[in-house]
Each structure stands twice: as structure tokens, then as C-alpha cells.
Design an enzyme around this catalytic site. Structure first.
Site, PDB file in Angstrom:
ATOM      1  N   LYS A  63       0.861  -1.191   0.000  1.00  0.00           N
ATOM      2  CA  LYS A  63       0.000   0.000   0.000  1.00  0.00           C
ATOM      3  C   LYS A  63       0.893   1.234   0.000  1.00  0.00           C
ATOM      4  O   LYS A  63       1.727   1.408   0.896  1.00  0.00           O
ATOM      5  CB  LYS A  63      -0.899   0.007   1.245  1.00  0.00           C
ATOM      6  N   THR A  78      -4.126  -5.079   0.702  1.00  0.00           N
ATOM      7  CA  THR A  78      -3.455  -3.798   0.920  1.00  0.00           C
ATOM      8  C   THR A  78      -4.323  -2.862   1.757  1.00  0.00           C
ATOM      9  O   THR A  78      -3.807  -1.989   2.457  1.00  0.00           O
ATOM     10  CB  THR A  78      -3.083  -3.126  -0.407  1.00  0.00           C
ATOM     11  N   ASP A  79      -5.636  -3.060   1.707  1.00  0.00           N
ATOM     12  CA  ASP A  79      -6.521  -2.264   2.563  1.00  0.00           C
ATOM     13  C   ASP A  79      -6.254  -2.560   4.036  1.00  0.00           C
ATOM     14  O   ASP A  79      -6.352  -1.663   4.886  1.00  0.00           O
ATOM     15  CB  ASP A  79      -7.984  -2.554   2.210  1.00  0.00           C
ATOM     16  N   ARG A  82      32.047  31.639  -7.517  1.00  0.00           N
ATOM     17  CA  ARG A  82      30.688  31.395  -8.007  1.00  0.00           C
ATOM     18  C   ARG A  82      29.744  31.124  -6.860  1.00  0.00           C
ATOM     19  O   ARG A  82      30.171  30.813  -5.735  1.00  0.00           O
ATOM     20  CB  ARG A  82      30.678  30.197  -8.966  1.00  0.00           C
ATOM     21  N   GLN A 112      31.582  17.796  -6.056  1.00  0.00           N
ATOM     22  CA  GLN A 112      31.999  16.468  -5.618  1.00  0.00           C
ATOM     23  C   GLN A 112      32.800  16.554  -4.312  1.00  0.00           C
ATOM     24  O   GLN A 112      32.607  15.741  -3.399  1.00  0.00           O
ATOM     25  CB  GLN A 112      32.850  15.794  -6.701  1.00  0.00           C
ATOM     26  N   HIS A 160      22.309  25.821 -10.679  1.00  0.00           N
ATOM     27  CA  HIS A 160      23.163  26.801 -11.336  1.00  0.00           C
ATOM     28  C   HIS A 160      22.623  28.226 -11.202  1.00  0.00           C
ATOM     29  O   HIS A 160      21.419  28.466 -11.296  1.00  0.00           O
ATOM     30  CB  HIS A 160      23.296  26.459 -12.820  1.00  0.00           C
TER      31      HIS A 160
END
Length: 286
Positions: free
Chosen positions: A12, A57-58, A169, A212, A240
Site C-alpha cells: 500500500k 493492501t486495505d 561562483r 563532488q 546553477h
């Protein structure tokens, strides 16, 4: 040629749960989105339609709500462990349960008033099998930005390269992090806040020559800060920021006015780990 059934699971997805804890006039609020997935001896339903081993699933959805009432819904890792262990222990045909929890934060405004936080989402994923338990905590959408102390140069160039080198930057990212715990009994709130703080500190304190490098620094900070964490997986999109050309207006842009790019974006991914940790379940960070 023979045709066989491969790996399979069912469950679920995205059960929405809001739990109010009423302690006199002061209330607490939990806001979870819960996913349950079970696997095991389930071939019969695929091959013959025999549903004798298929827990509806219920029922999984109802279990989420009942457990929220019976056990409370405090830390997402704790709640996920309760659910996963229940399904494995109560259903003999189930060999493994995966429970994921996304936790939306709410800031207190008063005894019973709250404002929803939108800066990040806390996550937890728990795997429980008949042999082992694995807990993975995480965070998504944690947006961080340095206006300086970031460079990018010295990269290879070919005939398609147009990106200029830069010694100053903006570095911005929206952190998606998953970290695997060595055990299943941490002080979950303290551990989460500790890792979160270490990730932020790693970003703030690192003079970045590449995203990185920043990724490794952030992961290293987290592992040094929290001994209960075995390894951490980071996905860092490079948000960016491009310098706007103001020369048509007779203006000089001294690294002050930028346009924030949407897409495409660079995506940096990596795992930082201790060298002596036990092996994880495959795909633990997914």
C-alpha cells in the site's frame, strides 16, 4: 523456452496519516506519508490466482491507522520498525517487509497552532526480514547556498565545451541524503538532528573546488559526528546561478546579479562510508 516468475512484491503506497497527541491544552502533531511493501511466498497469486497468502493492501492501510492509535506515531524510524516487524511476525508467508515514512514538519505557533515547514522533508525506510533489520534515515529538499567560497576550473575541454572557468561562483544545491544505521535502536530524533546539523556544517565550512568535493566533506562530517551511522548516500543537484550580462544597459556586474537556472542541472551523487561496516541490503539508499 520456460517462463518463470521473478522478484516481486506488493503493498500500500502513500497512506496519509495525521496524528494529534493531546496533552491537556498543549497538542503535538505528526504528519506522515507511509508506504508498505511485502515480499515472500507469493508465487501462487501470480501463477494461479490463489490469494490465500495475499494480505489485502486495505488491511495494511488500516494497520497504519490502528498502530497510530495503539502505539502513537512519534519518530518515523520507530513507527516504521513497529509496522515492518508486525507484518513479518504476523504473516508466515511474508519473508520481508519494507516500510517507508515521509515526515512533514510543523512549527509550533501556540499550544494547538502550527505552521507547516516547507524547507525539507524527513524520511525513513525500514527493511525487516526473517534474518535482519535495516534502518535508513534521510532528508530531501534541504536547499543550501553559498554566495562565495566556490570555484570550478581545471576541467577538460573539447570542441563542445563553452563553460568558462571561474574562481568565484554561487554554489547551491537541494540535498537528497540517505544514511544507513549500524543498529535499530538509536535515539532517532537526536540522531536525525545530529546528521542534519553535520551535513549543513560540512557545506558551510568547506571551500569548494567542486560539488563532488563538497559532497565528500558533508558525508565525512556526518560520519564523524554520529557513530551510529554506517554510511551516507548523497545526491546533490547543482542549482546553477548564471551571471547576467548587464553591459547592454551600461552597467558592470561585479558578481552581484544572477539568474537562477531551472533545468538542465548537474547531478552529483556518491556514497561516503566507513571502511569496517557490515554489508548492507542491496539498494539500501533507494
Amino acid at each position: 523456452m520456460s517462463i518463470v516468475l521473478g522478484e516481486n512484491r506488493y503493498g500500500k503506497a502513500e497512506t496519509r496519516l495525521v496524528r494529534v497527541v493531546r496533552d491537556g491544552e498543549t497538542h503535538a502533531l505528526v504528519d506522515f506519508t507511509v508506504g508498505v511493501s511485502l515480499s515472500g511466498d507469493l508465487a501462487a497469486t501470480h501463477l494461479t490466482g490463489d490469494n490465500s497468502g495475499v494480505l489485502p493492501t486495505d488491511t495494511m492501510k488500516n494497520t497504519v491507522y490502528a498502530f497510530a492509535k495503539e502505539h502513537g506515531a512519534g519518530e518515523p524510524e520507530e513507527f516504521a520498525l513497529l509496522l515492518a516487524r508486525h507484518f513479518v511476525e504476523s504473516q508466515p508467508q511474508v519473508r520481508a517487509a519494507r516500510v517507508s515514512v515521509e515526515s512533514s514538519g510543523w512549527a509550533r505557533l501556540g499550544p494547538h497552532s502550527f505552521r507547516k515547514n516547507g524547507d525539507y522533508t524527513r524520511t525513513a525506510v525500514v527493511w525487516v526480514t526473517v534474518e535482519q533489520t535495516q534502518v535508513v534515515s534521510g532528508v530531501t529538499g534541504l536547499t543550501l547556498l553559498n554566495t562565495t567560497a566556490s570555484e570550478f576550473h581545471g576541467f577538460p575541454r573539447d570542441k563542445y565545451t563553452t563553460l568558462p572557468e571561474t574562481g568565484d561562483r554561487i554554489l547551491a544545491t537541494a540535498v537528497d541524503a540517505r544514511w544507513r544505521h549500524l543498529g535499530d535502536d538509536a535515539t532517532w530524533a537526536e540522531s536525525f538532528e545530529g546528521v542534519l546539523g553535520a551535513l549543513v556544517k560540512g557545506f558551510v565550512d568547506t571551500y569548494s573546488h567542486s560539488l563532488q568535493q563538497t559532497l565528500f566533506a558533508m558525508g565525512s562530517h556526518a560520519l564523524r559526528a554520529r557513530e551510529e551511522v554506517a554510511e551516507i548516500r548523497l545526491a546533490l543537484p547543482n542549482k546553477h546561478h548564471y551571471l547576467v550580462d548587464l553591459s547592454p544597459f551600461g552597467l558592470t556586474n561585479d558578481n552581484e546579479v544572477f539568474v537562477a537556472g531551472d533545468r538542465p542541472y548537474g547531478l552529483i551523487e556518491g556514497t561516503v562510508t566507513r571502511d569496517d561496516v557490515p554489508e548492507a541490503l542491496t539498494g539500501w539508499y533507494q
